[in-house]
Design a protein around this motif. Structure first.
Motif, PDB file in Angstrom:
ATOM      1  N   HIS B  59       8.540   5.380  10.054  1.00 29.06           N
ATOM      2  CA  HIS B  59       8.687   5.923   8.704  1.00 29.06           C
ATOM      3  C   HIS B  59       7.371   5.985   7.946  1.00 29.06           C
ATOM      4  N   TYR B  61       5.913   3.240   6.663  1.00 27.58           N
ATOM      5  CA  TYR B  61       5.853   2.162   5.669  1.00 27.58           C
ATOM      6  C   TYR B  61       4.876   1.068   6.089  1.00 27.58           C
ATOM      7  N   ASP B  84       2.879   4.004   1.081  1.00 28.41           N
ATOM      8  CA  ASP B  84       4.291   4.408   1.111  1.00 28.41           C
ATOM      9  C   ASP B  84       5.193   3.183   1.167  1.00 28.41           C
ATOM     10  N   TYR B  88       8.110   1.907  -1.398  1.00 26.32           N
ATOM     11  CA  TYR B  88       9.469   1.633  -0.958  1.00 26.32           C
ATOM     12  C   TYR B  88       9.876   0.225  -1.348  1.00 26.32           C
ATOM     13  N   THR B  91      10.910  -0.023  -5.034  1.00 20.05           N
ATOM     14  CA  THR B  91      12.274   0.414  -5.357  1.00 20.05           C
ATOM     15  C   THR B  91      13.295  -0.596  -4.840  1.00 20.05           C
ATOM     16  N   ARG B  92      13.041  -1.134  -3.641  1.00 25.27           N
ATOM     17  CA  ARG B  92      13.982  -2.113  -3.093  1.00 25.27           C
ATOM     18  C   ARG B  92      14.057  -3.360  -3.982  1.00 25.27           C
TER      19      ARG B  92
END
Lengths: 430, 112
Positions: B59, B61, B84, B88, B91-92
């Motif tokens: 992905h 990440y 990235d 992520y 947001t998590r």
């Protein structure tokens, strides 16, 4: 005996890898998981377990090898960038539409030329080419860097001396940077700047194609190759002392290009668009006029424009804006931006150095060509530039499509190839 | 570039990314840190860490690199968080904060 060669650990890793379809990834998975199991075994030994118990415990903690293997298999599958593919197809469809409209509206300067059908054929051939390039393992090209460079140089010599000409320039040469991109990527993916006289060799790789382009092609192609060389060669990390002679050698060449009378006229025309509106600056004056008259919604999808020269190649963008309006014009620019954005994203996610260089090369070439073409239709850069990739009419669409196919091939393989052996190169790239 | 999203949804991913947000680690180090940090509460099958890491790498990440081989020291595959991945993780973490306050509120309401 090293614990990673313990028969139970070997059997465990065999069971994991049996679930992972693409064998090229096995070596890295093994090395990584064997290291883990060895660490866990060592922890057991330190806690006072016998070796057999420590190994058994490490394997038990690790969990069902079949489940682990299945999950790993999902992480190592071929990938397709559907959004990049979709953006490319939309651009091609737009080109097909443009050729249809230009033909039925009678805007084409070449009477009796089957623009639409021929564009369809080129696009179909291009699609086949893209698909073939995607399926092909792009790493086959890595070893072909030097032969490809030699073959391209020969081809350039032919195109410059005997090949067809248009507007005082050898026609086919505008394609040279696209073919040189994989050659440069192949050469510089395994380049060693520490080798004796590496800078001299690098200078040769820069100058030989550049000379041919300076003699026979447009200033745009010269600039394009220069930028391409820079992006790919500098990614292989020359020292400043090695980069210097290459930069210094480029300047007099650029100067020679600027001195050519044909180009001088073009540049003057670009600086003073109204100086010669019926001659040298006619194209850009007409292009600006069509853009000005377009209005937000245009003059109808198959509007007729007889004043635009090379409406099916250089000036296809102002035709689309004139017929469909500047709202659509902005949408086309956004689509092109999105296409470039996807390429940049692929570049960010590629680990393998040769693939990374290929994708960066494609990004540079498409970015320069799209950017220059659009800017030249609004008079911001001289009109000595390229067609609009995918949209303009011409056989080079096949080469553009193959380039996209190569990028898709890089994405496709990003999770199913081994990168371990290329680490030293990767570090240079960082 | 679709990969199985299920594996990425678990809280393990948030744990891994926040560990890597501090410094690059290899798999075994992550396991040890998670077990230490949770007082032994989190005890998942260690092998399943690697599919998650490889998926995160697919992905974009995290990225990985192998340490150089030196006398008597095994080559390790270190993982490093990317921009990235940081996005992520952010947001998590905010999702997690929202979830935690919601649960706390319900539990608080139930006890009064």
């Amino acid at each position: 005996m090293e614990v990673v060669h313990h028969p139970q650990i070997v059997a465990y890793l065999d069971a994991v890898c049996a679930q992972v379809q693409y064998a090229e990834t096995h070596a890295e998975i093994r090395l990584e998981m064997a290291g883990h199991l060895a660490d866990r075994t060592q922890a057991g030994l330190d806690a006072g377990l016998s070796e057999a118990d420590a190994v058994a415990q490490a394997i038990q903690f690790s969990g069902d090898p079949i489940m682990v293997g299945r999950q790993l298999n999902q992480a190592h599958q071929p990938r397709t960038d559907w959004k990049l593919l979709g953006a490319t197809l939309l651009l091609v469809l737009l080109g097909i539409w443009a050729m249809y409209a230009i033909e039925v509206s009678g805007s084409s300067p070449i009477v009796g030329f089957n623009l639409f059908v021929r564009k369809l054929i080129w696009s179909a051939v291009g699609l086949v080419g893209a698909f073939a390039a995607m399926i092909l393992d792009y790493r086959l090209l890595r070893r072909l860097g030097w032969p490809l460079l030699a073959a391209t140089l020969l081809g350039m010599f032919w195109a410059g001396t005997l090949g067809p000409r248009a507007n005082g320039q050898a026609q086919w040469l505008s394609l040279a940077p696209l073919v040189l991109a994989p050659a440069l990527a192949g050469i510089f993916a395994t380049w060693d700047w520490q080798a004796p006289r590496a800078w001299l060799k690098g200078l040769g790789v820069l100058l030989m194609p550049l000379l041919a382009l300076v003699i026979w092609s447009s200033i745009f192609t010269v600039l394009e190759y220069g930028v391409l060389f820079w992006v790919i060669a500098v990614a292989s990390r020359p020292s400043r002392r090695q980069a210097w002679p290459m930069a210094a050698a480029s300047v007099p060449l650029l100067w020679t290009v600027l001195q050519r009378p044909y180009l001088r006229n073009r540049l003057l025309g670009w600086l003073h668009p109204q100086s010669d509106p019926l001659g040298m600056t006619y194209p850009v004056v007409q292009s600006l006029e069509s853009l000005r008259q377009a209005g937000p919604w245009g003059h109808g999808p198959t509007a007729t424009v007889r004043t635009l020269p090379a409406v099916h190649t250089d000036f296809v963008f102002p035709y689309l804006v004139f017929s469909l309006g500047w709202v659509t014009g902005i949408a086309i620019c956004l689509l092109a931006f999105y296409f470039l954005f996807r390429l940049a994203r692929v570049a960010r996610k590629t680990r393998e150095p040769f693939g990374l260089m290929l994708v960066r090369g494609a990004l540079v070439l498409f970015g320069l060509e799209i950017g220059w073409n659009v800017l030249m239709t609004v008079g911001l850069v001289p009109t000595a530039g390229p067609d609009l990739p995918f949209i303009s009419y011409g056989g080079h669409e096949v080469v553009y499509m193959a380039a996209v196919g190569l990028v898709l091939s890089v994405i496709r393989r990003k999770d199913i190839i081994r990168v371990l052996d290329e680490d030293s190169i990767k570090m240079k790239l960082a | 570039m679709t990969v199985n999203k299920e594996l990425l949804k678990g809280s393990t991913v948030t744990l891994i990314l926040s560990l890597l947000d501090r410094r690059p680690l290899y798999g075994y180090q992550m396991i040890v840190e998670i077990q230490k940090g949770s007082g032994g509460v989190f005890n998942f099958k260690e092998g399943t860490l690697y599919p998650i890491l490889h998926m995160l790498e697919s992905h974009g990440y995290v990225t990985s690199y192998w340490s150089d081989e030196s006398e008597g020291v095994r080559r390790r595959r270190y993982y490093q968080i990317t921009d990235d991945g940081r996005g992520y993780l952010k947001t998590r973490l905010s999702e997690w904060a929202l979830f935690r306050t919601a649960v706390d509120r319900v539990l608080g309401g139930a006890s009064t």
